[in-house]
Write a protein that holds these residues in place. Structure first.
Motif, PDB file in Angstrom:
ATOM      1  N   SER A  35       5.492  10.702   9.073  1.00 20.05           N
ATOM      2  CA  SER A  35       6.558  10.955   8.102  1.00 20.05           C
ATOM      3  C   SER A  35       6.781   9.730   7.228  1.00 20.05           C
ATOM      4  CB  SER A  35       7.849  11.336   8.821  1.00 20.05           C
ATOM      5  OG  SER A  35       7.678  12.529   9.528  1.00 20.05           O
ATOM      6  N   PHE A  36       6.828   8.554   7.848  1.00 16.18           N
ATOM      7  CA  PHE A  36       6.994   7.324   7.071  1.00 16.18           C
ATOM      8  C   PHE A  36       5.810   7.090   6.144  1.00 16.18           C
ATOM      9  CE2 PHE A  36       9.838   5.919  10.684  1.00 16.18           C
ATOM     10  CZ  PHE A  36      11.011   6.111   9.968  1.00 16.18           C
ATOM     11  N   ARG A  37       4.605   7.340   6.644  1.00 17.27           N
ATOM     12  CA  ARG A  37       3.418   7.185   5.796  1.00 17.27           C
ATOM     13  C   ARG A  37       3.454   8.154   4.617  1.00 17.27           C
ATOM     14  NH1 ARG A  37      -1.832   6.538   9.679  1.00 17.27           N
ATOM     15  NH2 ARG A  37      -1.541   4.338  10.202  1.00 17.27           N
ATOM     16  N   TYR A  38       3.870   9.384   4.880  1.00 16.30           N
ATOM     17  CA  TYR A  38       3.925  10.372   3.805  1.00 16.30           C
ATOM     18  C   TYR A  38       4.967   9.970   2.766  1.00 16.30           C
ATOM     19  CZ  TYR A  38       4.832  14.667   1.276  1.00 16.30           C
ATOM     20  OH  TYR A  38       5.017  15.586   0.281  1.00 16.30           O
ATOM     21  N   LEU A  39       6.134   9.497   3.233  1.00 18.06           N
ATOM     22  CA  LEU A  39       7.164   9.078   2.284  1.00 18.06           C
ATOM     23  C   LEU A  39       6.716   7.875   1.470  1.00 18.06           C
ATOM     24  CD1 LEU A  39      10.376   9.537   4.456  1.00 18.06           C
ATOM     25  CD2 LEU A  39       9.574  10.974   2.563  1.00 18.06           C
ATOM     26  N   HIS A  40       5.912   6.997   2.060  1.00 17.79           N
ATOM     27  CA  HIS A  40       5.423   5.814   1.356  1.00 17.79           C
ATOM     28  C   HIS A  40       4.290   6.170   0.391  1.00 17.79           C
ATOM     29  CE1 HIS A  40       3.402   1.870   0.896  1.00 17.79           C
ATOM     30  NE2 HIS A  40       4.668   1.451   0.871  1.00 17.79           N
ATOM     31  N   HIS A  41       3.408   7.084   0.787  1.00 16.18           N
ATOM     32  CA  HIS A  41       2.266   7.501  -0.037  1.00 16.18           C
ATOM     33  C   HIS A  41       2.382   8.991  -0.329  1.00 16.18           C
ATOM     34  CE1 HIS A  41       0.307   3.700   0.914  1.00 16.18           C
ATOM     35  NE2 HIS A  41       0.563   3.928   2.182  1.00 16.18           N
ATOM     36  N   GLN A  42       3.292   9.378  -1.201  1.00 18.86           N
ATOM     37  CA  GLN A  42       3.545  10.799  -1.436  1.00 18.86           C
ATOM     38  C   GLN A  42       2.398  11.505  -2.144  1.00 18.86           C
ATOM     39  OE1 GLN A  42       7.303  11.352  -3.328  1.00 18.86           O
ATOM     40  NE2 GLN A  42       8.458  10.822  -1.485  1.00 18.86           N
ATOM     41  N   TYR A  47      -1.390  12.750   4.991  1.00 16.66           N
ATOM     42  CA  TYR A  47      -0.333  12.344   5.916  1.00 16.66           C
ATOM     43  C   TYR A  47       0.632  13.498   6.179  1.00 16.66           C
ATOM     44  CZ  TYR A  47      -2.021   7.614   5.137  1.00 16.66           C
ATOM     45  OH  TYR A  47      -2.802   6.500   5.074  1.00 16.66           O
TER      46      TYR A  47
END
Length: 147
Positions: A35-42, A47
């Motif tokens: 989730s954090f990776r997706y929010l950082h690399h949308q 992710y």
């Protein structure tokens, strides 16, 4: 034939539950990381896809754990009756409860109780508040004792 001691009922291990809890914890951590990776690399959808996969696996293992808990609760409530029964047999025959073994994890009519190297069949009353022991002879003399 497998026999169980009083200690078996006291220390019954729930190894499968421990493994399921560990897998659920790992999946929760993986969902949070993704989730954090997706929010950082949308812009990178891999992710998000991994997060969805981990979340679905988490739901599956949580469902399995709930099913296992229901089953183990039922078994545990039935096996709780065995410890007082083993103690009653030991007290009635003036022996230590460590010397009494039974061939079932639930208290039912017809189980085999072994003490002093002799086997007895248990005949329970309909309401289960008293029992009689009848001398029995087992066919298979190979015995495994679960402690």
């Amino acid at each position: 034939m497998t026999f169980y001691t009083e200690d078996y009922f006291l220390h019954q291990q729930q190894f499968n539950s421990v493994i399921n809890y560990a897998v659920i914890l790992v999946l929760i951590i993986l969902v949070l990381i993704n989730s954090f990776r997706y929010l950082h690399h949308q812009l990178q959808t891999r992710y998000r896809d991994l997060g969805i996969i981990f979340f679905l696996l988490l739901l599956i293992f949580a469902g399995l754990q709930i099913t296992n808990l229901e089953k183990s609760y039922s078994q545990q409530s039935q096996s709780l009756q065995m410890r007082p029964f083993i103690r009653a047999v030991a007290r009635d025959h003036n022996i230590s409860s460590d010397k009494v073994v039974v061939n079932s994890t639930t208290l039912t009519d017809g189980i085999i109780v072994r003490f002093n190297k002799k086997d007895y069949r248990v005949n329970l009353s309909p309401n289960g508040d008293n029992y009689t022991l009848t001398r029995a002879h087992v066919v298979d003399h190979r015995v495994i004792i679960e402690k």
